[in-house]
Design an enzyme around this catalytic site. Sequence first.
Site, short mmCIF file in Angstrom:
data_model
loop_
_atom_site.label_atom_id
_atom_site.label_comp_id
_atom_site.label_asym_id
_atom_site.label_seq_id
_atom_site.Cartn_x
_atom_site.Cartn_y
_atom_site.Cartn_z
N MET A 256 0.85 -1.18 0.00
CA MET A 256 0.00 0.00 0.00
C MET A 256 0.89 1.24 0.00
O MET A 256 2.11 1.15 0.07
CB MET A 256 -0.94 0.01 1.21
CG MET A 256 -0.24 0.05 2.56
SD MET A 256 -1.37 0.38 3.92
CE MET A 256 -1.81 2.11 3.62
N CYS A 257 0.26 2.42 -0.06
CA CYS A 257 0.99 3.69 -0.02
C CYS A 257 0.00 4.79 0.30
O CYS A 257 -0.89 4.60 1.14
CB CYS A 257 1.72 3.92 -1.35
SG CYS A 257 0.62 3.91 -2.77
N GLY A 258 0.09 5.92 -0.38
CA GLY A 258 -0.85 7.01 -0.15
C GLY A 258 -2.15 6.85 -0.93
O GLY A 258 -3.24 6.97 -0.39
#
Length: 299
Positions: A256-258
């Site tokens: 995941m990330c932003g």
Amino acid sequence: MTLYKLLTPKAFAELLSKETKRRIIPVDSTWYLPNLNRSGKQEFLDEERLKGAVYFDIDGVKDMKSEYPHMLPDLSTFNKSMSELGLKKDDILVVYDRIGNFSAPRCAWTLAVLGHDPVYLLNNFPALKLSGYPVETSKVTSFTPYEMSEYVSDVDLAEKETVSFEDMQKLVSTGDIKNYQVLDARSLQRFTGEAPEPRPGLSSGHIPGVQPLPFLEVLNSDKTFTSDREEMLKKIQDFVSQTGNEFETDKPTIAMCGTGVTGVIIKTALEISGVKNVRLYDGSWTEWVMKDGEVAKGS
């Protein structure tokens, strides 16, 4: 195993010289974080690009029903957008961005998830320029030099490749997240809550039970990927051990990330390192904060 293949600048030049039956179409997918106030779309029109390139807008080819940025589109949206770019099912697509490897992996992954084959990721555009490969610098007025096509894909691997907000919420609420390896590609300062998010009003921090793996840690200094499994594995293990965590190649893994862009970078790196079961939380941190609000801070 990644859904797309890495292509060095040398291999790209060789492919162009040897392929005679199919079109080789460069796909510019340059995208910037909102706090940088830059437009990949406008730069495609005004600045440099590879000859014959189209511009694939990850902010435009998305789930139009979602309030979250660049979520995977459905097949209808995808086919319409590919047709408008004049792309064909038998085209060889070579994806790049002008930063290096930033938004291009997200674009290459999207193309492959929704059934295009083959898809290559140019590894990478700055390295190609340094090799002396010529680029176009004249201004253009269209995001494609090709006439409209009738692109039709009936392949959608989203269910296999992604996890939803509901999936993540269940993992956290039941404690089952301990049986997964969930890695966040944002900077360590955003992960710990020490630095703000680039989107105004969005709190920083992380989902409980998630570990940090900033995307720059898995790239070389020139923002290229290494294709060597052992070298990539060492990069990941070295960083994870510094944070006091463990890295397990046989554990089900979620990246995941932003907003689901750089999460694909670490997803790719994890797959290169030998992890066989890696999915992307497509909505990532933005969706989590806006829907759930449960935030952990501190390392």
